[in-house]
Write a protein that holds these residues in place. Structure first.
Motif, PDB file in Angstrom:
ATOM      1  N   SER A   1     -64.192 -15.814  -6.265  1.00 37.26           N
ATOM      2  CA  SER A   1     -63.304 -15.202  -6.951  1.00 37.26           C
ATOM      3  C   SER A   1     -63.837 -14.793  -8.354  1.00 37.26           C
ATOM      4  CB  SER A   1     -61.935 -16.045  -7.034  1.00 37.26           C
ATOM      5  OG  SER A   1     -62.094 -16.760  -8.045  1.00 37.26           O
ATOM      6  N   ASN A   2     -64.647 -15.580  -9.032  1.00 36.61           N
ATOM      7  CA  ASN A   2     -65.029 -15.060 -10.182  1.00 36.61           C
ATOM      8  C   ASN A   2     -65.871 -14.075  -9.967  1.00 36.61           C
ATOM      9  OD1 ASN A   2     -63.740 -16.444 -12.280  1.00 36.61           O
ATOM     10  ND2 ASN A   2     -65.233 -18.216 -12.125  1.00 36.61           N
ATOM     11  N   ALA A   3     -66.896 -14.036  -9.012  1.00 37.34           N
ATOM     12  CA  ALA A   3     -67.877 -13.041  -8.810  1.00 37.34           C
ATOM     13  C   ALA A   3     -67.160 -11.677  -8.269  1.00 37.34           C
ATOM     14  CB  ALA A   3     -68.724 -13.420  -7.421  1.00 37.34           C
ATOM     15  N   MET A   4     -65.972 -11.774  -7.718  1.00 39.63           N
ATOM     16  CA  MET A   4     -65.351 -10.515  -7.286  1.00 39.63           C
ATOM     17  C   MET A   4     -65.055  -9.617  -8.584  1.00 39.63           C
ATOM     18  SD  MET A   4     -62.915 -11.875  -4.381  1.00 39.63           S
ATOM     19  CE  MET A   4     -63.592 -12.151  -2.523  1.00 39.63           C
ATOM     20  N   LEU A   5     -64.645 -10.529  -9.467  1.00 42.20           N
ATOM     21  CA  LEU A   5     -64.039  -9.919 -10.733  1.00 42.20           C
ATOM     22  C   LEU A   5     -65.075  -9.465 -12.051  1.00 42.20           C
ATOM     23  CD1 LEU A   5     -60.873 -12.262 -10.936  1.00 42.20           C
ATOM     24  CD2 LEU A   5     -60.797  -9.809 -10.464  1.00 42.20           C
ATOM     25  N   LEU A   6     -66.111 -10.236 -11.679  1.00 47.68           N
ATOM     26  CA  LEU A   6     -67.011 -10.228 -13.007  1.00 47.68           C
ATOM     27  C   LEU A   6     -67.271  -8.765 -13.599  1.00 47.68           C
ATOM     28  CD1 LEU A   6     -68.885 -11.781 -15.077  1.00 47.68           C
ATOM     29  CD2 LEU A   6     -70.601 -11.879 -13.006  1.00 47.68           C
ATOM     30  N   PRO A   7     -67.636  -7.922 -12.633  1.00 53.84           N
ATOM     31  CA  PRO A   7     -68.283  -6.433 -13.405  1.00 53.84           C
ATOM     32  C   PRO A   7     -67.036  -5.683 -13.845  1.00 53.84           C
ATOM     33  CG  PRO A   7     -69.195  -6.932 -11.195  1.00 53.84           C
ATOM     34  CD  PRO A   7     -68.162  -8.010 -11.388  1.00 53.84           C
ATOM     35  N   GLN A   8     -66.092  -5.704 -12.776  1.00 52.85           N
ATOM     36  CA  GLN A   8     -64.803  -5.042 -13.318  1.00 52.85           C
ATOM     37  C   GLN A   8     -64.183  -5.283 -14.648  1.00 52.85           C
ATOM     38  OE1 GLN A   8     -65.312  -6.420 -10.294  1.00 52.85           O
ATOM     39  NE2 GLN A   8     -65.116  -4.873  -8.958  1.00 52.85           N
ATOM     40  N   VAL A   9     -63.942  -6.686 -14.960  1.00 51.93           N
ATOM     41  CA  VAL A   9     -63.523  -7.152 -16.196  1.00 51.93           C
ATOM     42  C   VAL A   9     -64.225  -6.903 -17.334  1.00 51.93           C
ATOM     43  CG1 VAL A   9     -62.381  -9.325 -17.221  1.00 51.93           C
ATOM     44  CG2 VAL A   9     -61.861  -8.723 -14.792  1.00 51.93           C
ATOM     45  N   THR A  10     -65.490  -7.315 -17.043  1.00 50.48           N
ATOM     46  CA  THR A  10     -66.526  -7.079 -18.144  1.00 50.48           C
ATOM     47  C   THR A  10     -66.476  -5.566 -18.637  1.00 50.48           C
ATOM     48  OG1 THR A  10     -67.943  -8.609 -17.317  1.00 50.48           O
ATOM     49  CG2 THR A  10     -68.821  -7.318 -18.843  1.00 50.48           C
ATOM     50  N   GLU A  11     -66.300  -4.672 -17.642  1.00 48.64           N
ATOM     51  CA  GLU A  11     -66.555  -3.167 -18.135  1.00 48.64           C
ATOM     52  C   GLU A  11     -65.055  -2.889 -18.754  1.00 48.64           C
ATOM     53  OE1 GLU A  11     -67.514   1.107 -15.714  1.00 48.64           O
ATOM     54  OE2 GLU A  11     -66.473  -0.612 -14.551  1.00 48.64           O
ATOM     55  N   TYR A  12     -63.806  -3.324 -18.256  1.00 50.85           N
ATOM     56  CA  TYR A  12     -62.726  -3.375 -19.122  1.00 50.85           C
ATOM     57  C   TYR A  12     -62.870  -3.821 -20.468  1.00 50.85           C
ATOM     58  CZ  TYR A  12     -57.982  -4.878 -20.652  1.00 50.85           C
ATOM     59  OH  TYR A  12     -57.091  -5.055 -21.406  1.00 50.85           O
TER      60      TYR A  12
ATOM     61  N   SER B   1     -47.846  -7.617  -2.709  1.00 57.61           N
ATOM     62  CA  SER B   1     -46.595  -8.270  -2.818  1.00 57.61           C
ATOM     63  C   SER B   1     -46.933  -9.197  -4.219  1.00 57.61           C
ATOM     64  CB  SER B   1     -46.086  -8.758  -1.799  1.00 57.61           C
ATOM     65  OG  SER B   1     -45.777  -7.808  -0.767  1.00 57.61           O
ATOM     66  N   ALA B   2     -48.148  -9.960  -4.207  1.00 59.33           N
ATOM     67  CA  ALA B   2     -48.376 -10.709  -4.954  1.00 59.33           C
ATOM     68  C   ALA B   2     -48.850 -10.606  -6.398  1.00 59.33           C
ATOM     69  CB  ALA B   2     -49.372 -11.834  -4.272  1.00 59.33           C
ATOM     70  N   LEU B   3     -49.216  -9.133  -6.523  1.00 64.86           N
ATOM     71  CA  LEU B   3     -49.665  -8.676  -7.858  1.00 64.86           C
ATOM     72  C   LEU B   3     -49.098  -9.169  -9.046  1.00 64.86           C
ATOM     73  CD1 LEU B   3     -50.979  -5.106  -6.811  1.00 64.86           C
ATOM     74  CD2 LEU B   3     -52.413  -7.141  -7.461  1.00 64.86           C
ATOM     75  N   GLU B   4     -47.904  -9.042  -8.984  1.00 63.83           N
ATOM     76  CA  GLU B   4     -47.067  -9.207 -10.224  1.00 63.83           C
ATOM     77  C   GLU B   4     -47.134 -10.747 -10.440  1.00 63.83           C
ATOM     78  OE1 GLU B   4     -43.482  -7.799 -11.410  1.00 63.83           O
ATOM     79  OE2 GLU B   4     -43.652  -5.716 -10.910  1.00 63.83           O
TER      80      GLU B   4
ATOM     81  N   GLU C   1     -52.066  -4.049 -17.151  1.00 63.92           N
ATOM     82  CA  GLU C   1     -53.613  -3.669 -17.049  1.00 63.92           C
ATOM     83  C   GLU C   1     -54.281  -4.949 -16.340  1.00 63.92           C
ATOM     84  OE1 GLU C   1     -54.755  -1.716 -21.372  1.00 63.92           O
ATOM     85  OE2 GLU C   1     -54.206  -3.798 -21.530  1.00 63.92           O
ATOM     86  N   VAL C   2     -53.662  -5.909 -16.151  1.00 64.95           N
ATOM     87  CA  VAL C   2     -53.927  -6.959 -15.355  1.00 64.95           C
ATOM     88  C   VAL C   2     -53.963  -6.599 -13.785  1.00 64.95           C
ATOM     89  CG1 VAL C   2     -53.724  -9.228 -14.586  1.00 64.95           C
ATOM     90  CG2 VAL C   2     -53.785  -8.958 -16.900  1.00 64.95           C
ATOM     91  N   ILE C   3     -52.774  -6.309 -13.516  1.00 66.32           N
ATOM     92  CA  ILE C   3     -52.541  -5.608 -12.130  1.00 66.32           C
ATOM     93  C   ILE C   3     -53.591  -4.369 -11.642  1.00 66.32           C
ATOM     94  CG2 ILE C   3     -50.823  -4.255 -10.760  1.00 66.32           C
ATOM     95  CD1 ILE C   3     -48.705  -5.839 -12.154  1.00 66.32           C
ATOM     96  N   LYS C   4     -53.990  -3.527 -12.797  1.00 65.42           N
ATOM     97  CA  LYS C   4     -54.822  -2.486 -12.350  1.00 65.42           C
ATOM     98  C   LYS C   4     -56.105  -3.082 -12.202  1.00 65.42           C
ATOM     99  CE  LYS C   4     -56.483   1.865 -14.205  1.00 65.42           C
ATOM    100  NZ  LYS C   4     -56.369   2.770 -15.287  1.00 65.42           N
TER     101      LYS C   4
END
Length: 404
Positions: free
Chosen positions: A298-309, A369-372, A395-398
């Motif tokens: 799950s960290n690997a899935m998010l690492l580039p996107q959150v870093t870019e943000y 459905s679980a995003l919020e 922004e977290v949801i996006k």
């Protein structure tokens, strides 16, 4: 590249960061090939760990890692028990089952062997055995510093760094919320870091755990709670991952690469435990709690996107991350180096075949459905407040949608 930072004079910011830093580490840290053989002498040195309970999972029993532990204990006449009921993303129900075994056997210490989940389970059992058995009593911002039973941590994956941290993560069964229990009580009394135990790791687990380690290094280095100590741990953590991640992924029998990643994991644990995690970890935990995505993945899935943000709010820091990993050189300007970090992280996702959230197989309707709830859980953890750029719920949801 890292050496150039060590030799430079301290900046005013670094001088400020040296003040009032309390560092929590295990009393005994045994590192190196074959170090598992030192377990009996470590138990003897602790003095109060005469009848340990081994906390692990059935896979560790099946592949023979638990036998490595029990063989050493048997040779020295040390009595022990085994609780092999741990599961990925340990729940409060599993902790309760372990506590029952701990009490029934009259054990005076715990030995957690395995990945982050068995070690986290052992840590939770050791502390909760001396306090409340209700996991909700351990939710942040609560801190627990009074020691529980002695904890000996033996990692078999190079990723979580749980063997040196003052955190343990437990899922509340009723709500699926991942609760990050915190405090000096959760720091293991001893950690045995023997890279040979990682030689059996499959490629997917190797990649995910190494990217988890890299996330620890990056988040510690950009965290609002960073210090000069955590910076040095984080930089070496990132340098080692950059040097060895693709080698270990390509050839699991590469001992040098395995050793490098194992040390990186421990350094990463020391870094983030003493600087705190940030937005990536905050968002990854709900993915595990609700959809059972393994933590490293799950960290690997998010690492580039959150870093870019987050990039524009800490370009100098992210630039140093890029140089430490090897994506950029000292000659690169900070803006170029920071962009190379993002590009390099996306390239890791591609080369290491990291699946996206959708490719993992999560139902789209269930995810939407679980995003919020996921965004609320991430923000409630408090970790996003350590991020260079503090996000809104929207922004977290996006970001979740982008990672989908």
């Amino acid at each position: 590249m890292y050496a150039c930072h060590v030799n430079e004079a301290l900046t005013d910011r670094e001088k400020d960061m040296q003040e009032n830093v309390r560092v929590c580490v295990p009393r005994y840290l045994q590192i190196g090939k074959g170090s598992i053989a030192e377990l009996p002498s470590i138990l003897n040195a602790i003095g109060t760990a005469k009848r340990p309970l081994i906390v692990t999972d059935k896979m560790m029993v099946e592949i023979g890692h638990v036998a490595l532990v029990t063989n050493h204990l048997d040779k020295h006449g040390i009595r022990y028990g085994i609780f092999d009921g741990t599961v990925p993303d340990p729940t409060d129900k599993i902790i309760q089952a372990g506590l029952a075994v701990l009490k029934e056997g009259g054990y005076d210490s715990v030995i957690g062997i395995g990945g982050g989940s068995p070690i986290d389970t052992a840590k939770a059992m050791a502390v909760m055995s001396q306090g409340s058995h209700n996991i909700l009593d351990y939710r942040p911002p609560q801190q627990f510093n009074e020691p529980g039973l002695p904890i000996i941590a033996i990692p078999t994956t190079a990723g979580t760094g749980s063997e040196v941290t003052h955190h343990t993560v437990v899922v509340h069964s009723a709500t699926h919320e991942k609760i990050s229990c915190r405090g000096e009580a959760f720091v293991p009394t001893a950690a045995i870091v023997d890279y040979q135990l990682t030689l059996t790791m499959p490629r997917r687990l190797t990649a995910d755990n190494a990217l988890d380690t890299l996330t620890h290094g990056i988040e510690a280095y950009v965290s609002a709670k960073r210090s000069l100590f955590s910076d040095r741990m984080a930089l070496d953590c990132m340098r080692l991952v950059g040097q060895y991640i693709e080698r270990a992924y390509t050839n699991g029998d590469d001992h040098e690469a395995r050793e490098g990643l194992m040390l990186a994991a421990t350094l990463g644990g020391l870094a983030f435990s003493n600087a705190s995690i940030a937005l990536i970890h905050a968002m990854s935990r709900p993915l595990g709690g609700i959809f059972h995505v393994p933590h490293g993945l799950s960290n690997a899935m998010l690492l580039p996107q959150v870093t870019e943000y987050s990039l524009d709010t800490a370009i100098d820091r992210y630039a140093e991350c890029a140089r430490a990993i090897g994506f950029a050189s000292k000659a690169d300007k900070d803006s170029a180096a920071a962009q190379k970090l993002v590009d390099g992280l996306y390239e890791y996702q591609k080369n290491l075949e990291t699946p996206s959230i959708s490719e993992f197989g999560i139902d789209p309707q269930a995810f939407n459905s679980a995003l919020e709830q996921m965004a609320d859980d991430a923000l409630r953890s408090g970790a996003p407040n350590n991020n260079p750029r503090i996000p809104t719920k929207e922004e977290v949801i996006k970001l979740y949608q982008q990672a989908w």
